[in-house]
Structures are given as C-alpha cells and as structure tokens.
Design a protein around this motif. Structure first.
Motif, PDB file in Angstrom:
ATOM      1  N   LYS A  13     -33.132 -10.676 -25.256  1.00 39.94           N
ATOM      2  CA  LYS A  13     -31.696 -10.664 -25.518  1.00 39.94           C
ATOM      3  C   LYS A  13     -30.928 -11.088 -24.272  1.00 39.94           C
ATOM      4  O   LYS A  13     -31.144 -10.559 -23.188  1.00 39.94           O
ATOM      5  N   PRO A  14     -30.033 -12.080 -24.381  1.00 42.36           N
ATOM      6  CA  PRO A  14     -29.265 -12.520 -23.214  1.00 42.36           C
ATOM      7  C   PRO A  14     -28.290 -11.446 -22.738  1.00 42.36           C
ATOM      8  O   PRO A  14     -27.791 -10.636 -23.537  1.00 42.36           O
ATOM      9  N   LEU A  15     -28.024 -11.450 -21.447  1.00 36.54           N
ATOM     10  CA  LEU A  15     -27.055 -10.508 -20.882  1.00 36.54           C
ATOM     11  C   LEU A  15     -25.645 -10.865 -21.309  1.00 36.54           C
ATOM     12  O   LEU A  15     -24.786  -9.985 -21.468  1.00 36.54           O
ATOM     13  N   ALA A  16     -25.379 -12.158 -21.456  1.00 42.64           N
ATOM     14  CA  ALA A  16     -24.048 -12.621 -21.849  1.00 42.64           C
ATOM     15  C   ALA A  16     -24.182 -14.001 -22.479  1.00 42.64           C
ATOM     16  O   ALA A  16     -25.100 -14.752 -22.169  1.00 42.64           O
ATOM     17  N   THR A  17     -23.235 -14.321 -23.361  1.00 38.09           N
ATOM     18  CA  THR A  17     -23.201 -15.622 -24.022  1.00 38.09           C
ATOM     19  C   THR A  17     -21.755 -16.075 -24.141  1.00 38.09           C
ATOM     20  O   THR A  17     -20.872 -15.271 -24.477  1.00 38.09           O
ATOM     21  N   HIS A  18     -21.522 -17.357 -23.862  1.00 37.91           N
ATOM     22  CA  HIS A  18     -20.180 -17.920 -24.061  1.00 37.91           C
ATOM     23  C   HIS A  18     -20.307 -19.245 -24.802  1.00 37.91           C
ATOM     24  O   HIS A  18     -21.133 -20.094 -24.453  1.00 37.91           O
ATOM     25  N   SER A  19     -19.485 -19.417 -25.823  1.00 35.09           N
ATOM     26  CA  SER A  19     -19.488 -20.645 -26.609  1.00 35.09           C
ATOM     27  C   SER A  19     -18.354 -21.555 -26.153  1.00 35.09           C
ATOM     28  O   SER A  19     -17.176 -21.182 -26.225  1.00 35.09           O
ATOM     29  N   HIS A  20     -18.725 -22.750 -25.671  1.00 30.54           N
ATOM     30  CA  HIS A  20     -17.732 -23.774 -25.341  1.00 30.54           C
ATOM     31  C   HIS A  20     -17.328 -24.493 -26.619  1.00 30.54           C
ATOM     32  O   HIS A  20     -17.957 -24.347 -27.679  1.00 30.54           O
ATOM     33  N   SER A  21     -16.309 -25.320 -26.523  1.00 32.19           N
ATOM     34  CA  SER A  21     -15.870 -26.105 -27.681  1.00 32.19           C
ATOM     35  C   SER A  21     -16.756 -27.320 -27.912  1.00 32.19           C
ATOM     36  O   SER A  21     -16.651 -27.979 -28.951  1.00 32.19           O
ATOM     37  N   ALA A  22     -17.630 -27.633 -26.938  1.00 34.93           N
ATOM     38  CA  ALA A  22     -18.584 -28.738 -27.062  1.00 34.93           C
ATOM     39  C   ALA A  22     -19.728 -28.462 -26.107  1.00 34.93           C
ATOM     40  O   ALA A  22     -19.614 -27.639 -25.191  1.00 34.93           O
ATOM     41  N   GLU A  23     -20.851 -29.140 -26.309  1.00 37.16           N
ATOM     42  CA  GLU A  23     -21.966 -28.948 -25.382  1.00 37.16           C
ATOM     43  C   GLU A  23     -21.636 -29.582 -24.037  1.00 37.16           C
ATOM     44  O   GLU A  23     -20.666 -30.331 -23.900  1.00 37.16           O
ATOM     45  N   GLY A  24     -22.455 -29.280 -23.036  1.00 41.57           N
ATOM     46  CA  GLY A  24     -22.210 -29.814 -21.709  1.00 41.57           C
ATOM     47  C   GLY A  24     -23.440 -29.705 -20.827  1.00 41.57           C
ATOM     48  O   GLY A  24     -24.523 -29.305 -21.277  1.00 41.57           O
ATOM     49  N   PHE A  25     -23.245 -30.059 -19.563  1.00 44.67           N
ATOM     50  CA  PHE A  25     -24.337 -30.063 -18.595  1.00 44.67           C
ATOM     51  C   PHE A  25     -23.952 -29.368 -17.288  1.00 44.67           C
ATOM     52  O   PHE A  25     -24.821 -28.854 -16.590  1.00 44.67           O
TER      53      PHE A  25
END
Length: 518
Positions: free
Chosen positions: A259-271
C-alpha cells in the motif's frame, strides 16, 4: 558490445588519458599465418564513420575498470541508485550496489517496481591489471593447448570481457554458463543478483529515491498518478541476503502488494519528479499539462500536495531542486525554457531562460558541488551549461503564455556540446567532480564530459606510442569517455558513494561500469 568469434577486424573502445578520445580502431588479422597490422590507429566516430561488412564492433576491456550487464523482465525507462550503509567514497573491488527501478511491461498488470541488490561486482577481465593477468593466462593456456594438440581454446565466452549477470533461474546448464561468463579475473567470486518486486497497476515513467531515506521512493506512473512507496523492509531483506533463494530468484517470485504511503492524481501523466536534497520529504512533480505540484510531509506519515505552479506553456519535462536552498527548484519543458521557482510563490517563476534551446528541453541537472551551475539536454542533441548568476543579473520572468524576457542580454549558456546525434534523454553532474558530467542520448551513446579539459598536442604525441589514436580536430576536447553497446538509452546515474561508477538503463537492459580514466 561482444567480441565475435571470427572477425576480420575489431573496433575497440578505449578510454583516453584526459584529452584523448574514447574510441580507437585497430586492424587485427585473426588468421594465424598473417602478420599483425602495423597501420596507424584511428579514432572511430559513431554515427559518422562507417563499419565495413567484414568488421564488427568490439570494446577494449582495458578501457574499463569494470563492466557489468543485467536486466529485469521488462525494459525500464527510469531507475535510481539507493544510498547504502557501506560507506563512501569507496573504491575497493568487489562492490555492492543497491538500485530501484520501474518497468514498462507489455501488459499493464505485469508492471512492477523492483528493489535490486548487485553483490560481488568485481573487475572481471577489465582494467590494466586484469588485462595483464589475462595475457599471462592466455599464454599459459595456449602452451597447454599446443601440448594436447586438441585445437581447442581456453576461456570460451569469457573472452567477451563483459560480465553478464544473466538469469538467476533456469536449468543447471544455463546457471553453469552464466557463472562462467561472470567469473572474470582469477580468484573473483561470481556476482550475485538479488531483488524484490512491488506490483504496480501502471507503467513507470520515472522513479526517484529520497536522499535522506533511500528506501522511500516516488513513482510517476503512466496513469497520471504519483505514488510514494516505502520499501524499507524489502531493502533490509536484501541487505541480509547472501545468496538468492528459490523463493526470491528472478522469475520465480511474484510481485508483492504494498500500500502506498500517499497518492496524488495529476490532470495528465508526466515525467518530472525530484526530491529536495535539503528538506527531507519535500517533493516536486510536473505533468504534461504544464502544472507543477510541491509535496510537503505532514503529521502521521502523510503528505500535503500544494496547488499548481503555473508558468510553462508546454509539458514539464524535468525538475531539479537546489542543492543549497530548500525552497528553490528548476524546471524545463517543451516550451524550450528553463525556469527557476520559489516553492512559496505559485503564480510565476522567479527567473526564466527563454529559448534555452532551439527545441524541447528534456532534462536538467543541478550541480551539487558548484551550486550556480546547471546543465540541460534537448531534443536537438545539444547539451548546454548555464551559470545561474547570469540569470539573476539579466533575466526577467516570462508569462504563462511563454513571453520572452525583454532584456536583450538575457541569460546565455557558458558552454555547449553538440556531439549527440539524437535527442538527449539524461544528463547528470558527477557528485565527486564539479567539472564532470555525463549525458546519454537516443543515438545509443553515453558521453562523459570534463569542462576542465583542454587539448594538449604535446601530451597526445607523447602517448601515441602506447597505442592512443590521434584525436580528430572536430571532436570536443572535453569528451573524456564514450560508452556504447546499449540500444535506446533512457537514463543514467552516477553512484554517489563509489566515485566514477555509472549505471545506465536502455531498452535492452542495464549497464554498470567504471571507465579506467575516471
């Protein structure tokens, strides 16, 4: 590149003593009834000089102090070197190295993050000492073969010189062959490959380990999410493991769910992704819709993700935190700019180098030894060096629409290398030498540069009798070493505790090496 069994000529990679170039050609007839060629050695330039049909590239083992190849099940776009408790700087072989990488598998559910331990990494058949031992061994073997009249040669595939770590699973015969390729110099134990896998629901675009807590890694997925994973337990298991077991051998164990400690969803993928080396737990992530978010550690082992920093007019390709200021970071993007930010000000960047390159700026690296130096690599194959003090004196912020600085004397690069013949995919300053950096490109070449080098014709002439080729005038004097043999190079990193050791990933796996002139 492997040395074939039968070739008319060999093209050997050679390290240059300081200003000498990395590739050297020697014509060597393999037929025993002909005299060796005495032609003058010439530098072979990848992408420029042709290779005849009866020639095949092979590297010179003396150009490296070590060279190891290894792979996981799928190609990895990104990886990071994990700092360990073994101390540094260290230089005595054999070495142990810890890495973390993320895959780009054929099917989404086959992806994972792998924590790796590479142990007993020796020199093999590399370096001047190893080469001398090989010469003695070959001479002795030749005498024995002559006495036995059986016509066989000693060493077999070990003459390739590369240490291929191969698969840890498989039948007994493949294991025996793998160990033979790994054996190298006399008295060296075979290298061992250990790893643990964490299942991922997406391909991994980029992965970075926190400098202050290396087992805590940030993962940029192609599903537009950034996850934080704590692999402390897995790294501890790797550290205590002396030999891979049947349960943990490559290809046998299943990826575990963590299980990840934290997750954030951007509006698009990135690098773009980077941890602050000054403030533990502070992270920046950037996406393809020109947004940058700064993560701050909060109570209870959580992270708070701030609002978007707006300034780029195209995709954010890379991020780098300042090595000395905890609120300052740099970014680059497809709008051809490099921008300097204060994490406390989201509205606009503090400084901007408009048209930093005439094409997309793919990667940047902030010099950890000389804090005002920044390097960048772009789609046109160019690598540029920037003095950030010129930003402060001459640059004005650009608008979100990408407006250029009104100053006619805007920041300009202090050095430029145009050697690469395709887009630059990675660039990184050496952690131990402030004037040295490495770059790799889609032209399948990894170059090491030293800004302190200048051409010395007298030194070149003095070293010519030792087999060093004359340096073409069109090769940059700062080109210290050139590594080839990988296809579709994606990323490189220096090892922070073993001076001179570089690791690179490509479509066909990883290389770990140290050039003999570093």
């Amino acid at each position: 590149m492997r040395n074939p069994k039968k070739v008319k000529a060999k093209v050997k990679a050679k390290a240059k003593p300081k200003a000498k170039k990395a590739f050297d050609i020697q014509q060597e007839e393999m037929e025993l009834d002909e005299e060796p060629s005495t032609s003058t050695a010439k530098v072979w330039r990848p992408g420029i000089d042709p290779v005849d049909e009866d020639e095949e590239l092979a590297y010179d083992p003396t150009a490296y102090d070590c060279l190891h190849r290894f792979e996981v099940d799928w190609p990895c776009l990104s990886f990071d070197v994990l700092k360990d408790d073994l101390g540094g700087p260290r230089s005595t072989f054999p070495h142990t190295v810890y890495l973390v990488c993320g895959t780009q598998a054929a099917r989404v559910r086959q992806n994972y993050v792998a924590f790796l331990k590479l142990a007993q990494l020796g020199q093999g058949r590399h370096g001047k000492k190893a080469a001398a031992e090989d010469d003695d061994s070959d001479a002795s073997s030749a005498d024995e073969d002559s006495d036995s009249n059986d016509g066989s040669s000693s060493g077999g595939e070990e003459r390739d010189g590369e240490e291929d770590m191969g698969e840890q699973g498989g039948d007994k015969e493949s294991k025996r062959q793998g160990k033979a390729r790994m054996r190298g110099a006399a008295g060296e134990p075979p290298a061992t490959f250990h790893y643990r896998r964490v299942a991922m629901p997406c391909g991994v675009n980029r992965i970075r380990a926190m400098p202050q807590q290396p087992a805590l890694v940030a993962v940029w997925g192609d599903n537009a999410q950034v996850k934080l994973i704590d692999g402390s337990k897995l790294v501890s298991e790797l550290a205590s493991e002396t030999e891979p077991t049947a349960a943990t051998a490559k290809g046998r164990s299943k990826p575990m769910d963590l299980k990840p400690l934290a997750t954030h969803s951007h509006s698009a993928e990135g690098f773009a992704l980077d941890w602050s080396p000054v403030r533990p737990g502070r992270l920046a992530s950037g996406d393809n819709r020109h947004r940058i978010h700064v993560w701050e550690p909060a109570e209870g082992g959580r992270w708070a993700v701030g609002g978007a920093h707006q300034g780029h007019s195209g995709a954010v390709e890379d991020l780098q935190w300042s090595p000395s200021e905890d609120t300052v970071f740099a970014s680059c993007g497809t709008d051809h700019t490099i921008r300097i930010w204060d994490s406390r000000e989201r509205g606009r960047p503090m400084l901007t180098a408009a048209d930093a390159h005439p094409s997309d700026v793919n990667v940047i690296s902030w010099n950890r030894s000389v804090a005002y130096m920044l390097a960048s690599g772009a789609d046109d194959g160019g690598v540029r060096i920037w003095d950030l003090r010129t930003f402060a004196s001459s640059s004005a912020p650009a608008s979100a629409e990408g407006a250029k600085s009104a100053s006619p004397s805007g920041p300009t690069h202090v050095a430029q290398f145009t050697y690469h013949r395709s887009h630059v995919t990675s660039v990184e300053w050496c952690p131990y030498e402030g004037s040295m950096l490495a770059s790799c490109s889609a032209d399948n070449q990894l170059a090491v540069w030293d800004l302190a080098l200048e051409r010395d014709p007298e030194e070149e002439a003095a070293l010519a009798p030792e087999g060093n080729a004359a340096t073409p005038e069109d090769l940059p004097a700062q080109l210290l070493f050139l590594h080839a043999g990988q296809t579709d190079l994606k990323e490189l990193h220096w090892h922070p505790q073993i001076p001179g050791v570089l690791v690179s990933t490509a479509g066909d796996g990883f290389n770990l090496f140290k050039a003999s002139n570093m």
